[in-house]
Design a protein around this motif. Structure first.
Motif, PDB file in Angstrom:
ATOM      1  N   MET A  69       0.852  -1.177   0.000  1.00 24.38           N
ATOM      2  CA  MET A  69       0.000   0.000   0.000  1.00 24.38           C
ATOM      3  C   MET A  69       0.888   1.226   0.000  1.00 24.38           C
ATOM      4  N   ILE A  70       0.301   2.338  -0.365  1.00 22.34           N
ATOM      5  CA  ILE A  70       1.029   3.597  -0.394  1.00 22.34           C
ATOM      6  C   ILE A  70       0.670   4.391   0.862  1.00 22.34           C
ATOM      7  N   ALA A  71       1.682   4.902   1.521  1.00 19.11           N
ATOM      8  CA  ALA A  71       1.479   5.802   2.657  1.00 19.11           C
ATOM      9  C   ALA A  71       1.938   7.187   2.228  1.00 19.11           C
ATOM     10  N   HIS A  72       1.152   8.189   2.579  1.00 19.21           N
ATOM     11  CA  HIS A  72       1.497   9.575   2.276  1.00 19.21           C
ATOM     12  C   HIS A  72       1.950  10.191   3.600  1.00 19.21           C
ATOM     13  N   ILE A  73       3.171  10.694   3.625  1.00 17.38           N
ATOM     14  CA  ILE A  73       3.805  11.090   4.876  1.00 17.38           C
ATOM     15  C   ILE A  73       3.947  12.613   4.951  1.00 17.38           C
ATOM     16  N   TYR A  74       3.561  13.138   6.112  1.00 22.23           N
ATOM     17  CA  TYR A  74       3.608  14.576   6.383  1.00 22.23           C
ATOM     18  C   TYR A  74       4.383  14.791   7.675  1.00 22.23           C
ATOM     19  N   LYS A  75       5.174  15.858   7.724  1.00 22.78           N
ATOM     20  CA  LYS A  75       5.869  16.182   8.967  1.00 22.78           C
ATOM     21  C   LYS A  75       5.201  17.386   9.619  1.00 22.78           C
ATOM     22  N   SER A  76       5.205  17.352  10.941  1.00 24.04           N
ATOM     23  CA  SER A  76       4.647  18.451  11.714  1.00 24.04           C
ATOM     24  C   SER A  76       5.678  19.567  11.798  1.00 24.04           C
ATOM     25  N   LEU A  77       5.264  20.792  11.498  1.00 25.97           N
ATOM     26  CA  LEU A  77       6.172  21.930  11.625  1.00 25.97           C
ATOM     27  C   LEU A  77       6.197  22.447  13.063  1.00 25.97           C
ATOM     28  N   ARG A  78       5.268  21.966  13.888  1.00 25.78           N
ATOM     29  CA  ARG A  78       5.210  22.382  15.293  1.00 25.78           C
ATOM     30  C   ARG A  78       5.920  21.395  16.219  1.00 25.78           C
ATOM     31  N   LYS A  79       5.802  20.098  15.938  1.00 28.87           N
ATOM     32  CA  LYS A  79       6.371  19.051  16.799  1.00 28.87           C
ATOM     33  C   LYS A  79       7.520  18.363  16.059  1.00 28.87           C
ATOM     34  N   PRO A  80       8.757  18.642  16.475  1.00 26.44           N
ATOM     35  CA  PRO A  80       9.910  18.018  15.806  1.00 26.44           C
ATOM     36  C   PRO A  80       9.808  16.491  15.842  1.00 26.44           C
ATOM     37  N   ASP A  81      10.173  15.875  14.759  1.00 27.94           N
ATOM     38  CA  ASP A  81      10.190  14.415  14.628  1.00 27.94           C
ATOM     39  C   ASP A  81       8.814  13.764  14.728  1.00 27.94           C
ATOM     40  N   ALA A  82       7.740  14.519  14.552  1.00 26.59           N
ATOM     41  CA  ALA A  82       6.397  13.943  14.501  1.00 26.59           C
ATOM     42  C   ALA A  82       5.977  13.858  13.036  1.00 26.59           C
ATOM     43  N   TYR A  83       5.555  12.672  12.630  1.00 24.03           N
ATOM     44  CA  TYR A  83       5.160  12.429  11.248  1.00 24.03           C
ATOM     45  C   TYR A  83       3.789  11.772  11.223  1.00 24.03           C
ATOM     46  N   LEU A  84       2.950  12.225  10.316  1.00 25.70           N
ATOM     47  CA  LEU A  84       1.625  11.665  10.134  1.00 25.70           C
ATOM     48  C   LEU A  84       1.603  10.909   8.808  1.00 25.70           C
ATOM     49  N   TYR A  85       1.253   9.640   8.872  1.00 24.94           N
ATOM     50  CA  TYR A  85       1.109   8.802   7.682  1.00 24.94           C
ATOM     51  C   TYR A  85      -0.380   8.715   7.371  1.00 24.94           C
ATOM     52  N   LEU A  86      -0.748   8.950   6.117  1.00 26.35           N
ATOM     53  CA  LEU A  86      -2.144   8.855   5.703  1.00 26.35           C
ATOM     54  C   LEU A  86      -2.309   7.804   4.618  1.00 26.35           C
ATOM     55  N   ARG A  87      -3.423   7.087   4.675  1.00 26.12           N
ATOM     56  CA  ARG A  87      -3.752   6.089   3.657  1.00 26.12           C
ATOM     57  C   ARG A  87      -4.075   6.780   2.333  1.00 26.12           C
ATOM     58  N   ASP A  88      -4.777   7.912   2.410  1.00 22.34           N
ATOM     59  CA  ASP A  88      -5.160   8.663   1.219  1.00 22.34           C
ATOM     60  C   ASP A  88      -4.530  10.051   1.316  1.00 22.34           C
ATOM     61  N   LYS A  89      -3.959  10.508   0.225  1.00 26.41           N
ATOM     62  CA  LYS A  89      -3.267  11.800   0.241  1.00 26.41           C
ATOM     63  C   LYS A  89      -4.215  12.929   0.654  1.00 26.41           C
TER      64      LYS A  89
END
Length: 101
Positions: free
Chosen positions: A13-33
């Motif tokens: 499956m494809i994961a779409h990954i986003y980084k938080s600009l407020r919380k260092p080293d926090a990343y959100l993976y989403l199933r759908d972009k």
């Protein structure tokens, strides 16, 4: 009757990954972009602005630097998102005490 959900190990499956600009080293993976509506406000709001990093194929045997790919895949299937945070950030998130820092 109960529904049993199985995640075949041989699917990718494809994961779409986003980084938080407020919380260092926090990343959100989403199933759908850009499907931020899948993420509850209590999880989403403390992250602040999210910046798209990349889309990544999560196939069987895929190694991730700071997360278990099988756990990420399972969360994406069940919830539509996975939040990766360093251990020092996790406790305040769970306690609901995350604010602007």
């Amino acid at each position: 009757s109960a529904t049993i959900r199985l995640l075949p190990h041989d699917i990718s499956m494809i994961a779409h990954i986003y980084k938080s600009l407020r919380k260092p080293d926090a990343y959100l993976y989403l199933r759908d972009k850009d499907a931020f509506t899948l993420v509850p406000d209590i999880v989403r709001n403390p992250l602040g602005v999210l910046e798209f990093v990349m889309s990544l194929e999560l196939s069987e045997g895929r190694k991730l630097a700071r997360a278990d790919a099988a756990v990420v895949r399972s969360n994406l299937v069940e919830r539509g998102y996975y939040l990766q945070v360093p251990p020092s950030v996790l406790d305040p998130l769970v306690a609901g005490g995350v604010g602007d820092g």
